[in-house]
Design a protein around this motif. Structure first.
Motif, PDB file in Angstrom:
ATOM      1  N   ALA A 129       0.965  -1.010   0.229  1.00 30.61           N
ATOM      2  CA  ALA A 129      -0.081  -0.028  -0.086  1.00 30.61           C
ATOM      3  C   ALA A 129       0.674   1.281   0.046  1.00 30.61           C
ATOM      4  CB  ALA A 129      -0.932  -0.121   1.255  1.00 30.61           C
ATOM      5  N   ASN A 130       0.126   2.356  -0.457  1.00 29.19           N
ATOM      6  CA  ASN A 130       0.694   3.754  -0.280  1.00 29.19           C
ATOM      7  C   ASN A 130       0.536   4.045   1.223  1.00 29.19           C
ATOM      8  OD1 ASN A 130      -0.217   4.396  -3.379  1.00 29.19           O
ATOM      9  ND2 ASN A 130       1.806   4.124  -2.899  1.00 29.19           N
ATOM     10  N   ILE A 131       1.135   4.926   1.727  1.00 26.74           N
ATOM     11  CA  ILE A 131       0.993   5.571   3.215  1.00 26.74           C
ATOM     12  C   ILE A 131       0.723   6.923   3.139  1.00 26.74           C
ATOM     13  CG2 ILE A 131       3.513   5.832   3.616  1.00 26.74           C
ATOM     14  CD1 ILE A 131       2.894   4.809   6.406  1.00 26.74           C
ATOM     15  N   VAL A 132      -0.148   7.532   4.287  1.00 27.62           N
ATOM     16  CA  VAL A 132      -0.425   8.720   4.246  1.00 27.62           C
ATOM     17  C   VAL A 132      -0.185   8.988   6.075  1.00 27.62           C
ATOM     18  CG1 VAL A 132      -1.798   9.242   2.507  1.00 27.62           C
ATOM     19  CG2 VAL A 132      -2.634   8.272   4.616  1.00 27.62           C
ATOM     20  N   PHE A 133       0.280  10.187   6.262  1.00 34.88           N
ATOM     21  CA  PHE A 133       0.709  10.590   7.502  1.00 34.88           C
ATOM     22  C   PHE A 133      -0.256  11.729   7.900  1.00 34.88           C
ATOM     23  CE2 PHE A 133       4.670   8.715   5.751  1.00 34.88           C
ATOM     24  CZ  PHE A 133       5.123   7.728   6.869  1.00 34.88           C
ATOM     25  N   PHE A 134      -0.607  11.673   9.074  1.00 42.07           N
ATOM     26  CA  PHE A 134      -1.511  13.099   9.694  1.00 42.07           C
ATOM     27  C   PHE A 134      -0.659  13.764  10.625  1.00 42.07           C
ATOM     28  CE2 PHE A 134      -4.860  14.644  12.197  1.00 42.07           C
ATOM     29  CZ  PHE A 134      -5.419  15.551  11.406  1.00 42.07           C
ATOM     30  N   ASP A 135      -0.386  15.258  10.235  1.00 43.01           N
ATOM     31  CA  ASP A 135       0.309  16.215  11.241  1.00 43.01           C
ATOM     32  C   ASP A 135      -0.572  16.975  12.341  1.00 43.01           C
ATOM     33  OD1 ASP A 135      -0.749  17.785   9.619  1.00 43.01           O
ATOM     34  OD2 ASP A 135       0.832  18.678   8.721  1.00 43.01           O
ATOM     35  N   GLY A 136      -2.002  16.498  12.243  1.00 44.26           N
ATOM     36  CA  GLY A 136      -2.777  17.212  12.898  1.00 44.26           C
ATOM     37  C   GLY A 136      -3.739  18.054  12.211  1.00 44.26           C
ATOM     38  N   GLY A 167      11.191  12.524   4.690  1.00 46.71           N
ATOM     39  CA  GLY A 167      12.303  11.807   5.065  1.00 46.71           C
ATOM     40  C   GLY A 167      11.864  10.937   6.290  1.00 46.71           C
ATOM     41  N   LEU A 168      12.901  10.211   6.496  1.00 47.97           N
ATOM     42  CA  LEU A 168      12.949   9.213   7.813  1.00 47.97           C
ATOM     43  C   LEU A 168      12.766   9.951   9.157  1.00 47.97           C
ATOM     44  CD1 LEU A 168      12.839   6.240   8.720  1.00 47.97           C
ATOM     45  CD2 LEU A 168      15.130   6.159   8.713  1.00 47.97           C
ATOM     46  N   ALA A 169      13.725  11.069   9.102  1.00 47.38           N
ATOM     47  CA  ALA A 169      13.690  11.996  10.159  1.00 47.38           C
ATOM     48  C   ALA A 169      12.335  12.772  10.443  1.00 47.38           C
ATOM     49  CB  ALA A 169      14.803  12.879  10.102  1.00 47.38           C
ATOM     50  N   ASP A 170      11.679  12.796   9.427  1.00 45.19           N
ATOM     51  CA  ASP A 170      10.216  13.534   9.606  1.00 45.19           C
ATOM     52  C   ASP A 170       9.352  12.707  10.306  1.00 45.19           C
ATOM     53  OD1 ASP A 170      11.141  15.840   8.132  1.00 45.19           O
ATOM     54  OD2 ASP A 170      10.751  14.781   6.223  1.00 45.19           O
ATOM     55  N   LEU A 171       9.478  11.650  10.551  1.00 46.43           N
ATOM     56  CA  LEU A 171       8.219  10.740  10.961  1.00 46.43           C
ATOM     57  C   LEU A 171       7.856  11.298  12.160  1.00 46.43           C
ATOM     58  CD1 LEU A 171       9.101   7.283  10.042  1.00 46.43           C
ATOM     59  CD2 LEU A 171       7.579   8.523   9.137  1.00 46.43           C
ATOM     60  N   ALA A 172       8.768  11.868  13.316  1.00 42.82           N
ATOM     61  CA  ALA A 172       8.517  12.382  14.474  1.00 42.82           C
ATOM     62  C   ALA A 172       7.404  13.251  14.598  1.00 42.82           C
ATOM     63  CB  ALA A 172       9.802  12.650  15.351  1.00 42.82           C
ATOM     64  N   ARG A 173       7.451  14.150  13.457  1.00 46.07           N
ATOM     65  CA  ARG A 173       6.393  15.353  13.524  1.00 46.07           C
ATOM     66  C   ARG A 173       4.726  14.886  13.144  1.00 46.07           C
ATOM     67  NH1 ARG A 173       5.505  17.817   8.587  1.00 46.07           N
ATOM     68  NH2 ARG A 173       6.744  17.067   6.765  1.00 46.07           N
ATOM     69  N   PHE A 174       4.776  13.638  12.960  1.00 48.60           N
ATOM     70  CA  PHE A 174       3.467  13.284  12.636  1.00 48.60           C
ATOM     71  C   PHE A 174       2.653  12.497  13.934  1.00 48.60           C
ATOM     72  CE2 PHE A 174       5.563  13.135   8.309  1.00 48.60           C
ATOM     73  CZ  PHE A 174       4.812  14.094   7.579  1.00 48.60           C
ATOM     74  N   HIS A 175       1.433  12.504  13.936  1.00 45.94           N
ATOM     75  CA  HIS A 175       0.634  12.044  14.990  1.00 45.94           C
ATOM     76  C   HIS A 175       0.134  10.338  14.732  1.00 45.94           C
ATOM     77  CE1 HIS A 175      -1.174  16.132  16.131  1.00 45.94           C
ATOM     78  NE2 HIS A 175       0.186  16.132  16.123  1.00 45.94           N
ATOM     79  N   SER A 176      -0.225  10.294  13.411  1.00 44.11           N
ATOM     80  CA  SER A 176      -0.727   8.886  13.065  1.00 44.11           C
ATOM     81  C   SER A 176      -0.364   8.699  11.522  1.00 44.11           C
ATOM     82  CB  SER A 176      -2.272   8.760  13.342  1.00 44.11           C
ATOM     83  OG  SER A 176      -3.012   9.951  12.949  1.00 44.11           O
ATOM     84  N   PHE A 177      -0.756   7.436  11.047  1.00 43.51           N
ATOM     85  CA  PHE A 177      -0.721   7.017   9.724  1.00 43.51           C
ATOM     86  C   PHE A 177      -1.583   6.351   9.183  1.00 43.51           C
ATOM     87  CE2 PHE A 177       1.492   3.691  11.769  1.00 43.51           C
ATOM     88  CZ  PHE A 177       1.092   2.296  11.251  1.00 43.51           C
ATOM     89  N   SER A 178      -1.850   6.248   7.962  1.00 51.77           N
ATOM     90  CA  SER A 178      -2.974   5.059   7.387  1.00 51.77           C
ATOM     91  C   SER A 178      -2.422   4.494   6.220  1.00 51.77           C
ATOM     92  CB  SER A 178      -4.275   6.032   7.257  1.00 51.77           C
ATOM     93  OG  SER A 178      -5.069   4.930   7.057  1.00 51.77           O
ATOM     94  N   LEU A 179      -2.922   3.636   5.690  1.00 46.96           N
ATOM     95  CA  LEU A 179      -2.432   3.017   4.365  1.00 46.96           C
ATOM     96  C   LEU A 179      -3.623   2.889   3.422  1.00 46.96           C
ATOM     97  CD1 LEU A 179      -0.575  -0.250   5.844  1.00 46.96           C
ATOM     98  CD2 LEU A 179       0.022   1.664   5.533  1.00 46.96           C
ATOM     99  N   LEU A 180      -3.270   3.147   2.205  1.00 45.25           N
ATOM    100  CA  LEU A 180      -4.179   3.116   0.929  1.00 45.25           C
ATOM    101  C   LEU A 180      -3.654   2.275   0.006  1.00 45.25           C
ATOM    102  CD1 LEU A 180      -4.130   7.051   0.572  1.00 45.25           C
ATOM    103  CD2 LEU A 180      -5.694   5.802   1.744  1.00 45.25           C
ATOM    104  N   ASN A 181      -4.788   1.484  -0.612  1.00 46.38           N
ATOM    105  CA  ASN A 181      -4.792   0.896  -1.887  1.00 46.38           C
ATOM    106  C   ASN A 181      -6.162   0.797  -2.499  1.00 46.38           C
ATOM    107  OD1 ASN A 181      -5.613  -1.491  -0.858  1.00 46.38           O
ATOM    108  ND2 ASN A 181      -3.766  -2.337  -0.384  1.00 46.38           N
ATOM    109  N   ALA A 182      -6.164   0.193  -3.602  1.00 45.57           N
ATOM    110  CA  ALA A 182      -7.406   0.225  -4.237  1.00 45.57           C
ATOM    111  C   ALA A 182      -8.353  -0.818  -3.693  1.00 45.57           C
ATOM    112  CB  ALA A 182      -7.248  -0.664  -5.777  1.00 45.57           C
ATOM    113  N   LEU A 183      -7.853  -1.786  -2.830  1.00 49.69           N
ATOM    114  CA  LEU A 183      -8.753  -2.846  -1.944  1.00 49.69           C
ATOM    115  C   LEU A 183      -9.230  -2.262  -0.688  1.00 49.69           C
ATOM    116  CD1 LEU A 183      -7.245  -6.047  -2.992  1.00 49.69           C
ATOM    117  CD2 LEU A 183      -9.374  -4.954  -3.890  1.00 49.69           C
TER     118      LEU A 183
END
Length: 200
Positions: A129-136, A167-183
């Motif tokens: 899946a593709n991934i998305v991140f939520f920053d608030g 980038g990998l170092a940016d992960l700390a600024r996000f609250h949560s994540f979710s996955l996306l694909n066609a299914l």
């Protein structure tokens, strides 16, 4: 063996978002075969009555001149945790049926449910899946995915998510994540996972 595939969500007998699958198929033909696609999914695909209820997966397999498609029941697998796997390079620009390179990376997931592929320091995709991140405030998706998914393309067009260099170092600024694909579609945006579930 067909080298390429489109995976389509079928709900109660309807193949969803075929226009986005058609667009990717056409782009794949143009780049991979240097030719125009001879296949029009909306005209080719006919869904048998036995798949008229519930959720199913349709796999449209093809090469330059031939195709076949097949159906199977689909039950979403909930991904709760991701293992970061760093690579210098990986090449998966089209939706290939041969996933050996990705499967080799998946073998490194340990106790996690899936992997998060990081290419030369930049966040890419999970194995499925593709991934998305939520920053608030906004949902952000990496601007350098391994494979640009059809659900990702649709949500970008609708303004629900936006691209960003992550980038990998940016992960700390996000609250949560979710996955996306066609299914999976975008349903998981309503039930995201905490960023701590991405493990090094």
């Amino acid at each position: 063996m067909f080298p390429l595939v489109e995976t389509v969500q079928v709900v109660d007998g309807e193949a969803l978002h075929l226009n986005y699958h058609q667009k990717r198929l056409d782009a794949t033909f143009h780049s991979y075969y240097q030719a125009e696609s001879p296949f029009t999914l909306a005209e080719i695909i006919h869904i048998p009555r036995k798949f008229s209820k519930g959720l199913h997966k349709l796999r449209f397999l093809y090469d330059q001149t031939n195709y076949r498609y097949e159906f199977s029941p689909y039950q979403a697998r909930r991904i709760e945790s991701l293992k970061i796997v760093e690579v210098e390079t990986i090449h998966y620009p089209f939706k290939f049926t041969d996933r050996q390179a990705i499967n080799e990376l998946v073998s490194q997931k340990g106790q996690c449910d899936d992997i998060l592929i990081v290419v030369d320091g930049l966040i890419g995709d999970t194995s499925i899946a593709n991934i998305v991140f939520f920053d608030g405030k906004r949902w952000l998706t990496p601007d350098s995915p391994l494979l640009a998914g059809t659900c990702r393309a649709r949500l970008l067009a609708e303004g629900i998510i936006v691209e960003a260099k992550i980038g990998l170092a940016d992960l700390a600024r996000f609250h949560s994540f979710s996955l996306l694909n066609a299914l999976k579609g975008e349903a998981d945006l309503l039930d995201p996972l905490p960023i701590k579930n991405i493990l090094k």
